[in-house]
Design an enzyme around this catalytic site. Structure first.
Site, PDB file in Angstrom:
ATOM      1  N   GLY A  56       0.836  -1.203   0.000  1.00 11.13           N
ATOM      2  CA  GLY A  56       0.000   0.000   0.000  1.00 11.13           C
ATOM      3  C   GLY A  56       0.859   1.237   0.000  1.00 11.13           C
ATOM      4  N   CYS A  82       5.251  -6.226   1.463  1.00  8.35           N
ATOM      5  CA  CYS A  82       5.662  -4.821   1.449  1.00  8.35           C
ATOM      6  C   CYS A  82       5.051  -4.045   2.636  1.00  8.35           C
ATOM      7  CB  CYS A  82       5.299  -4.214   0.095  1.00  8.35           C
ATOM      8  SG  CYS A  82       6.102  -2.647  -0.162  1.00  8.35           S
ATOM      9  N   TYR A  83       4.061  -3.184   2.415  1.00  9.61           N
ATOM     10  CA  TYR A  83       3.432  -2.499   3.546  1.00  9.61           C
ATOM     11  C   TYR A  83       2.922  -3.530   4.559  1.00  9.61           C
ATOM     12  CZ  TYR A  83       0.021   0.447   6.057  1.00  9.61           C
ATOM     13  OH  TYR A  83      -0.695   1.104   7.017  1.00  9.61           O
ATOM     14  N   HIS A 115       7.489  -7.832  -4.147  1.00 12.48           N
ATOM     15  CA  HIS A 115       6.131  -8.179  -4.600  1.00 12.48           C
ATOM     16  C   HIS A 115       6.139  -9.506  -5.366  1.00 12.48           C
ATOM     17  CE1 HIS A 115       3.956  -4.513  -3.499  1.00 12.48           C
ATOM     18  NE2 HIS A 115       5.140  -3.947  -3.607  1.00 12.48           N
ATOM     19  N   GLU A 175       3.693 -11.069  -6.493  1.00  9.82           N
ATOM     20  CA  GLU A 175       2.568 -11.161  -7.432  1.00  9.82           C
ATOM     21  C   GLU A 175       2.862 -10.581  -8.805  1.00  9.82           C
ATOM     22  OE1 GLU A 175       2.909  -9.287  -4.824  1.00  9.82           O
ATOM     23  OE2 GLU A 175       1.866  -7.372  -4.932  1.00  9.82           O
ATOM     24  N   SER A 177     -20.664  -4.790 -27.052  1.00  8.90           N
ATOM     25  CA  SER A 177     -19.820  -4.322 -28.154  1.00  8.90           C
ATOM     26  C   SER A 177     -19.543  -5.442 -29.145  1.00  8.90           C
ATOM     27  CB  SER A 177     -18.479  -3.835 -27.598  1.00  8.90           C
ATOM     28  OG  SER A 177     -17.723  -4.962 -27.173  1.00  8.90           O
ATOM     29  N   GLY A 178     -19.889  -6.677 -28.743  1.00 14.31           N
ATOM     30  CA  GLY A 178     -19.615  -7.813 -29.620  1.00 14.31           C
ATOM     31  C   GLY A 178     -18.242  -8.419 -29.370  1.00 14.31           C
ATOM     32  N   GLY A 179     -17.449  -7.786 -28.516  1.00 12.67           N
ATOM     33  CA  GLY A 179     -16.149  -8.337 -28.147  1.00 12.67           C
ATOM     34  C   GLY A 179     -16.336  -9.439 -27.120  1.00 12.67           C
ATOM     35  N   VAL A 180     -15.224 -10.048 -26.729  1.00 13.52           N
ATOM     36  CA  VAL A 180     -15.327 -11.206 -25.838  1.00 13.52           C
ATOM     37  C   VAL A 180     -15.890 -10.812 -24.461  1.00 13.52           C
ATOM     38  CG1 VAL A 180     -12.883 -11.081 -25.179  1.00 13.52           C
ATOM     39  CG2 VAL A 180     -14.091 -13.191 -24.869  1.00 13.52           C
ATOM     40  N   ASP A 181     -15.553  -9.621 -23.956  1.00  9.66           N
ATOM     41  CA  ASP A 181     -15.957  -9.274 -22.587  1.00  9.66           C
ATOM     42  C   ASP A 181     -17.475  -9.090 -22.465  1.00  9.66           C
ATOM     43  OD1 ASP A 181     -13.223  -9.162 -22.432  1.00  9.66           O
ATOM     44  OD2 ASP A 181     -13.142  -6.983 -22.583  1.00  9.66           O
ATOM     45  N   SER A 182     -18.026  -8.230 -23.330  1.00  9.08           N
ATOM     46  CA  SER A 182     -19.463  -7.977 -23.182  1.00  9.08           C
ATOM     47  C   SER A 182     -20.278  -9.179 -23.665  1.00  9.08           C
ATOM     48  CB  SER A 182     -19.879  -6.688 -23.886  1.00  9.08           C
ATOM     49  OG  SER A 182     -19.545  -6.731 -25.241  1.00  9.08           O
ATOM     50  N   SER A 183     -19.750  -9.944 -24.631  1.00  4.17           N
ATOM     51  CA  SER A 183     -20.494 -11.139 -25.071  1.00  4.17           C
ATOM     52  C   SER A 183     -20.527 -12.174 -23.943  1.00  4.17           C
ATOM     53  CB  SER A 183     -19.831 -11.776 -26.298  1.00  4.17           C
ATOM     54  OG  SER A 183     -19.683 -10.831 -27.308  1.00  4.17           O
ATOM     55  N   LYS A 235      -8.131 -10.613 -19.143  1.00  2.00           N
ATOM     56  CA  LYS A 235      -8.690 -11.109 -20.409  1.00  2.00           C
ATOM     57  C   LYS A 235      -8.579 -12.628 -20.553  1.00  2.00           C
ATOM     58  CE  LYS A 235      -9.582  -8.703 -23.816  1.00  2.00           C
ATOM     59  NZ  LYS A 235     -10.820  -7.989 -24.070  1.00  2.00           N
TER      60      LYS A 235
END
Ligand code: XMP
Length: 504
Positions: A52, A79-80, A165, A167, A218-224, A360
């Site tokens: 943080g 870290c923090y 870190h 990660e 939008s027809g992309g993978v995320d909104s579909s 993604k």
């Protein structure tokens, strides 16, 4: 169940959650100062304290509920989080003047956290303090050349703290370190993509209840994927596809056909005139993005009036959109994504963004489970502001047409080979410059088009793709022959960082 990550504001906290998902562990991210009762509701088997931007020396430094230490479960401080553990168990620290960033070599690793580690390994530091005296009974389990206390372990190896870190990808053995923590603390690793899906379904059901949802598609993978997820959760929704006139060649028809094939009913709004008008005379990339975000909402509000009322606006926002756009505490705003930082302040909807914590590649995994065909799953990402951020400077109808044709030639050529699937994203960019050329015996003064192709996993970092020169040669020829407005084609060989993927 699994792990509770207490978030003290690091830009990397979503990455901790992502790494745990990769390691098939259940995890929940809660605010760092959450009361212990809320933490216990998750029945955690271990806690992770994130990094943080604060300093434990600040009077208002965020602290965990002190009762978390009575839970008697393992804790890993990053870290923090290391300073929090150290402070609680009565170690001593000092603040370094400025926050130190960058790579360091980890040495002298020992103990369960570092099982299987090489003698030296690169880690990523981003810290503002250092432990000068260990809590009583603790031991040092790793150092760097500059810092003798880079990782510490409590008696009986229940609490661990690291200054670097694990990660982030720049910590080469970060995944192994987290794996070691899970193994040593006997945390089960049985989470599957199906579990993730069921958790998301449960979450949206609880959130939406009987309220109504407008989906920005939008027809992309995320909104579909989101459309299918809502359907899977039994949530009725109205999907609106905004044609803002900034789409690629043939894209509107493709999206409509694909959604029809999936049984998703879509209302297409032809709003090209409105967007192009609003972008007239605008050169600044951030301004363009904000205008597009605003126009999207204007269109959606109109549709909501027509088909509504709707209480929720569902968007396929992903984690990187949030990180790069909004900028958490101490995080820089890189660019305002149309669906996050580009939104107007006052929204007449509550936002429903169940994919907000995912990246993604994780969404693609979910998409496959939900039955999204590969043709959509494997499509390259396309930004909401569309070609407006691939035309440097002012957007005009003429420039849109030139870019569409050049871009289609490039992308089609990629699709005819396997290269399309090997790259994360590939597209053409129209620069505002013209350059002198010669065609036949004539002087030619045409646009400079840049081709961009990058490899990557999540869009947060990317490397420029080493496309075969014969391939680039063929595409450049085709573009200059078939799009006479273009006089010169160049290939972008910049990675992210220091560049970004899109040019604006
Ligand atoms: P940059 O250019 O920031 O892009 O390296 C990282 C990824 O995000 C996409 N991108 C966007 N996606 N709305 C979106 O939906 C946006 O405003 C936006 N801006 C960038 C970009 O295409 C790349 O995949």
């Amino acid at each position: 169940m699994g792990i509770v990550v207490l978030d003290f504001g690091s830009q990397y906290t979503p990455l901790i959650a992502r790494r745990l998902r990769e390691l098939r562990v259940y995890s929940v991210v809660l605010p760092g100062t959450s009361p212990v009762e809320e933490i216990c509701m998750q029945e955690p088997q271990a806690l992770i304290f994130s990094g943080g931007p604060a300093s434990v020396f600040d009077s208002d430094a965020p602290l965990p509920d002190p009762r978390v230490y009575d839970l008697d479960i393992p804790i890993l401080g990053i870290c923090y989080g290391m300073y929090l553990l150290s402070q609680h168990f009565e170690g001593q620290m000092k603040q370094v003047g400025r926050r130190e960033y960058g790579k360091a070599l980890l040495i002298h690793c020992k103990g369960p956290l570092f099982a299987g580690f090489p003698e030296e390994t690169q880690v990523w530091m981003s810290h503002s303090g250092t432990v000068t005296a260990l809590p009583p009974g603790w031991r040092v389990v790793a150092a760097t050349k500059e810092n003798p206390v880079a990782a510490i372990e409590s008696p009986h190896a229940r609490y661990f703290a690291v200054q670097f870190h694990p990660e982030v990808v720049h910590t080469v053995e970060g995944r192994l370190m987290l794996e070691n923590f899970l193994q040593a603390m006997k945390i089960p690793r049985d989470r599957t993509a199906e579990h993730t899906m069921e958790l998301l379904v449960q979450e949206v059901k609880e959130k939406v209840g009987s309220e109504r949802v407008l989906l920005a598609l939008s027809g992309g993978v995320d909104s579909s994927t989101l459309a299918l997820l809502l359907a899977h959760a039994g949530i009725e929704h109205t999907a609106v596809f905004v044609d803002h006139g900034l789409l690629r060649q043939g894209e509107r028809a493709e999206v409509e056909q694909a959604m029809h094939a999936l049984g998703v009913e879509v209302i297409t709004v032809d709003a090209a005139g409105q967007f192009i008008q609003a972008l007239q005379g605008v050169w600044d990339p951030e301004e363009k993005r904000k205008i597009i975000g605003r126009e999207f909402i204007t269109v959606l509000k109109e549709k909501a009036r027509e088909y509504g009322p709707f209480q929720f606006l569902a968007q396929g926002t992903l984690c990187p959109d949030v990180i790069e756009s909004a900028g958490g505490a101490g995080t820089a705003r890189i660019k305002s994504h149309h669906n996050v930082g580009g939104l107007p302040r006052e929204l007449p909807f509550k936002l429903l963004e169940p994919l907000r914590s995912l990246f993604k590649d994780e969404v693609r995994e979910l998409a496959r489970l939900l039955g999204l065909p590969d043709a959509i799953c494997l499509r390259h990402p396309f930004p909401g502001p569309g070609l407006a951020i691939r035309i440097l400077g002012e957007v005009t109808l003429e420039k849109l047409e030139v870019l569409r044709r050049a871009d289609a030639i490039f992308v089609q050529a990629l699709q005819e080979t396997d290269i399309y699937q090997d790259v994360w994203q590939a597209f053409a960019v129209l620069t505002p410059w013209r350059s002198v050329g010669v065609t036949g015996d004539e002087r030619h003064y045409g646009y400079v088009v840049a081709l961009r192709a990058v490899t990557g996993v999540d869009g947060m970092t990317a490397d420029w793709a080493r496309l075969p020169v014969e391939f680039l040669d063929k595409v450049a020829w085709k573009i200059t022959c078939q799009v006479p407005e273009v006089g010169r084609v160049v290939y972008d060989i910049t990675s992210k960082p220091p560049a970004t993927i899109e040019w604006e």
